[in-house]
Design a protein around this motif. Sequence first.
Motif, PDB file in Angstrom:
ATOM      1  N   SER A 149       0.848  -1.186   0.000  1.00  0.00           N
ATOM      2  CA  SER A 149       0.000   0.000   0.000  1.00  0.00           C
ATOM      3  C   SER A 149       0.884   1.237   0.000  1.00  0.00           C
ATOM      4  O   SER A 149       1.916   1.263   0.675  1.00  0.00           O
ATOM      5  CB  SER A 149      -0.923   0.014   1.228  1.00  0.00           C
ATOM      6  N   THR A 150       0.484   2.228  -0.773  1.00  0.00           N
ATOM      7  CA  THR A 150       1.148   3.532  -0.750  1.00  0.00           C
ATOM      8  C   THR A 150       0.086   4.581  -0.516  1.00  0.00           C
ATOM      9  O   THR A 150      -0.926   4.617  -1.225  1.00  0.00           O
ATOM     10  CB  THR A 150       1.875   3.823  -2.077  1.00  0.00           C
ATOM     11  N   SER A 151       0.279   5.410   0.511  1.00  0.00           N
ATOM     12  CA  SER A 151      -0.691   6.453   0.826  1.00  0.00           C
ATOM     13  C   SER A 151      -0.041   7.819   0.677  1.00  0.00           C
ATOM     14  O   SER A 151       1.180   7.961   0.825  1.00  0.00           O
ATOM     15  CB  SER A 151      -1.252   6.288   2.241  1.00  0.00           C
ATOM     16  N   TRP A 152      -0.876   8.811   0.395  1.00  0.00           N
ATOM     17  CA  TRP A 152      -0.422  10.195   0.278  1.00  0.00           C
ATOM     18  C   TRP A 152      -1.374  11.084   1.066  1.00  0.00           C
ATOM     19  O   TRP A 152      -2.594  10.978   0.918  1.00  0.00           O
ATOM     20  CB  TRP A 152      -0.422  10.653  -1.181  1.00  0.00           C
ATOM     21  N   GLU A 153      -0.812  11.928   1.922  1.00  0.00           N
ATOM     22  CA  GLU A 153      -1.608  12.870   2.698  1.00  0.00           C
ATOM     23  C   GLU A 153      -1.098  14.284   2.447  1.00  0.00           C
ATOM     24  O   GLU A 153       0.127  14.517   2.468  1.00  0.00           O
ATOM     25  CB  GLU A 153      -1.541  12.542   4.190  1.00  0.00           C
ATOM     26  N   PRO A 154      -1.995  15.255   2.214  1.00  0.00           N
ATOM     27  CA  PRO A 154      -1.555  16.632   1.955  1.00  0.00           C
ATOM     28  C   PRO A 154      -0.907  17.241   3.198  1.00  0.00           C
ATOM     29  O   PRO A 154      -1.489  17.221   4.286  1.00  0.00           O
ATOM     30  CB  PRO A 154      -2.851  17.364   1.604  1.00  0.00           C
ATOM     31  N   ARG A 220      -8.135   4.245  -3.148  1.00  0.00           N
ATOM     32  CA  ARG A 220      -9.054   4.673  -2.091  1.00  0.00           C
ATOM     33  C   ARG A 220      -8.724   6.099  -1.668  1.00  0.00           C
ATOM     34  O   ARG A 220      -7.555   6.464  -1.530  1.00  0.00           O
ATOM     35  CB  ARG A 220      -8.886   3.731  -0.889  1.00  0.00           C
ATOM     36  N   THR A 221      -9.780   6.904  -1.470  1.00  0.00           N
ATOM     37  CA  THR A 221      -9.588   8.272  -1.004  1.00  0.00           C
ATOM     38  C   THR A 221     -10.552   8.572   0.125  1.00  0.00           C
ATOM     39  O   THR A 221     -11.762   8.355  -0.006  1.00  0.00           O
ATOM     40  CB  THR A 221      -9.788   9.292  -2.144  1.00  0.00           C
ATOM     41  N   PHE A 222     -10.035   9.059   1.251  1.00  0.00           N
ATOM     42  CA  PHE A 222     -10.845   9.476   2.391  1.00  0.00           C
ATOM     43  C   PHE A 222     -11.135  10.974   2.297  1.00  0.00           C
ATOM     44  O   PHE A 222     -10.263  11.769   1.933  1.00  0.00           O
ATOM     45  CB  PHE A 222     -10.099   9.218   3.705  1.00  0.00           C
ATOM     46  N   PHE A 223     -12.357  11.336   2.685  1.00  0.00           N
ATOM     47  CA  PHE A 223     -12.780  12.738   2.657  1.00  0.00           C
ATOM     48  C   PHE A 223     -13.349  13.157   4.009  1.00  0.00           C
ATOM     49  O   PHE A 223     -14.036  12.379   4.676  1.00  0.00           O
ATOM     50  CB  PHE A 223     -13.870  12.962   1.609  1.00  0.00           C
ATOM     51  N   GLU A 230      -6.677  11.929   2.508  1.00  0.00           N
ATOM     52  CA  GLU A 230      -5.720  10.855   2.249  1.00  0.00           C
ATOM     53  C   GLU A 230      -6.168  10.078   1.024  1.00  0.00           C
ATOM     54  O   GLU A 230      -7.366   9.872   0.803  1.00  0.00           O
ATOM     55  CB  GLU A 230      -5.626   9.898   3.443  1.00  0.00           C
ATOM     56  N   THR A 231      -5.215   9.675   0.192  1.00  0.00           N
ATOM     57  CA  THR A 231      -5.514   8.765  -0.908  1.00  0.00           C
ATOM     58  C   THR A 231      -4.465   7.678  -0.892  1.00  0.00           C
ATOM     59  O   THR A 231      -3.322   7.898  -0.451  1.00  0.00           O
ATOM     60  CB  THR A 231      -5.557   9.496  -2.265  1.00  0.00           C
ATOM     61  N   ALA A 232      -4.833   6.486  -1.335  1.00  0.00           N
ATOM     62  CA  ALA A 232      -3.906   5.354  -1.257  1.00  0.00           C
ATOM     63  C   ALA A 232      -4.183   4.373  -2.381  1.00  0.00           C
ATOM     64  O   ALA A 232      -5.311   4.258  -2.881  1.00  0.00           O
ATOM     65  CB  ALA A 232      -4.040   4.646   0.092  1.00  0.00           C
ATOM     66  N   ASP A 233      -3.141   3.667  -2.780  1.00  0.00           N
ATOM     67  CA  ASP A 233      -3.253   2.530  -3.695  1.00  0.00           C
ATOM     68  C   ASP A 233      -2.884   1.268  -2.931  1.00  0.00           C
ATOM     69  O   ASP A 233      -1.762   1.153  -2.417  1.00  0.00           O
ATOM     70  CB  ASP A 233      -2.311   2.682  -4.892  1.00  0.00           C
ATOM     71  N   VAL A 234      -3.832   0.339  -2.837  1.00  0.00           N
ATOM     72  CA  VAL A 234      -3.600  -0.951  -2.192  1.00  0.00           C
ATOM     73  C   VAL A 234      -3.418  -1.980  -3.299  1.00  0.00           C
ATOM     74  O   VAL A 234      -4.279  -2.107  -4.177  1.00  0.00           O
ATOM     75  CB  VAL A 234      -4.786  -1.340  -1.289  1.00  0.00           C
ATOM     76  N   VAL A 235      -2.314  -2.691  -3.288  1.00  0.00           N
ATOM     77  CA  VAL A 235      -1.961  -3.618  -4.363  1.00  0.00           C
ATOM     78  C   VAL A 235      -1.845  -5.027  -3.811  1.00  0.00           C
ATOM     79  O   VAL A 235      -1.112  -5.263  -2.844  1.00  0.00           O
ATOM     80  CB  VAL A 235      -0.630  -3.196  -5.027  1.00  0.00           C
ATOM     81  N   VAL A 236      -2.579  -5.971  -4.430  1.00  0.00           N
ATOM     82  CA  VAL A 236      -2.522  -7.374  -4.017  1.00  0.00           C
ATOM     83  C   VAL A 236      -2.480  -8.251  -5.255  1.00  0.00           C
ATOM     84  O   VAL A 236      -2.998  -7.875  -6.315  1.00  0.00           O
ATOM     85  CB  VAL A 236      -3.738  -7.768  -3.143  1.00  0.00           C
ATOM     86  N   PRO A 237      -1.876  -9.432  -5.160  1.00  0.00           N
ATOM     87  CA  PRO A 237      -1.864 -10.348  -6.310  1.00  0.00           C
ATOM     88  C   PRO A 237      -3.281 -10.814  -6.620  1.00  0.00           C
ATOM     89  O   PRO A 237      -4.020 -11.240  -5.731  1.00  0.00           O
ATOM     90  CB  PRO A 237      -0.989 -11.514  -5.827  1.00  0.00           C
ATOM     91  N   ALA A 238      -3.666 -10.739  -7.890  1.00  0.00           N
ATOM     92  CA  ALA A 238      -5.040 -11.080  -8.266  1.00  0.00           C
ATOM     93  C   ALA A 238      -5.364 -12.549  -8.050  1.00  0.00           C
ATOM     94  O   ALA A 238      -6.529 -12.909  -7.866  1.00  0.00           O
ATOM     95  CB  ALA A 238      -5.290 -10.693  -9.722  1.00  0.00           C
TER      96      ALA A 238
END
Length: 250
Positions: A149-154, A220-223, A230-238
Amino acid sequence: MPFGEQPAYLRVASDLRKKIADGSLPPHARLPSQARIREEYGVSDTVALEARKVLMAEGLVEGRSGSGTYVREVPAPRRIARTGYRTMSECTPFRQEQSDERVRGTWESHSEQEDAAPAIADRLDLAPGERVMRTRYVFRVDGDAAMLSTSWEPLSVTGRTPVMLPEEGPLAGRGVVERMAAIDLVVDNVTEEVGTRPGRAEETAALGGVPGHAVLVVARTFFAGKRAVETADVVVPADRFRIAYHLPVR
């Protein structure tokens, strides 16, 4: 070729796939050699090779240097439940992404400031280049990497506050909802987009997968109201996970 008839290499691949599925070729069994496939199915070397390539591309078999091609052991898919977010202290980042309460996951993380790339700035409604805190996670189950997972917060939201670093300070690891509440922001809605794409080399290396195989990505983005916090990309093997939604109907 008559309409509807499969090419020879697909017919061979289909038969081998059935043998893998019914256990005739169990996990770790050696796939018949190219010469054996050619002889058994009455096909050319080219057809035998292409059939093996199909099974490798599907992740059913793997090549071992100097040894041959073997059936992969594909674990039963785990569920990632999307049912909303809690604010209790146990709602750690791993718990937000993992539905099985019997699983005891751990994670590693690293945070650093950076300029928001255009795509991330768009998700956070920022100007490109505005500063964000990026946090990268590797989630583990029984010691094995299972999720990235990689998240970004302003930093315009969290900068110079006790929650600027998601995994440090008094609310380390408490999750976005509780951390934002500590700076008087009420997170009340979240958006998610689920898609697939080929796994990048660094992702599949970290997750122990096969380069190029598909991964599921939950963006995913939280408001807090209309403000993205916050926005994030969660990556898992399909091939190891399924996204399971359980949502109320109003």
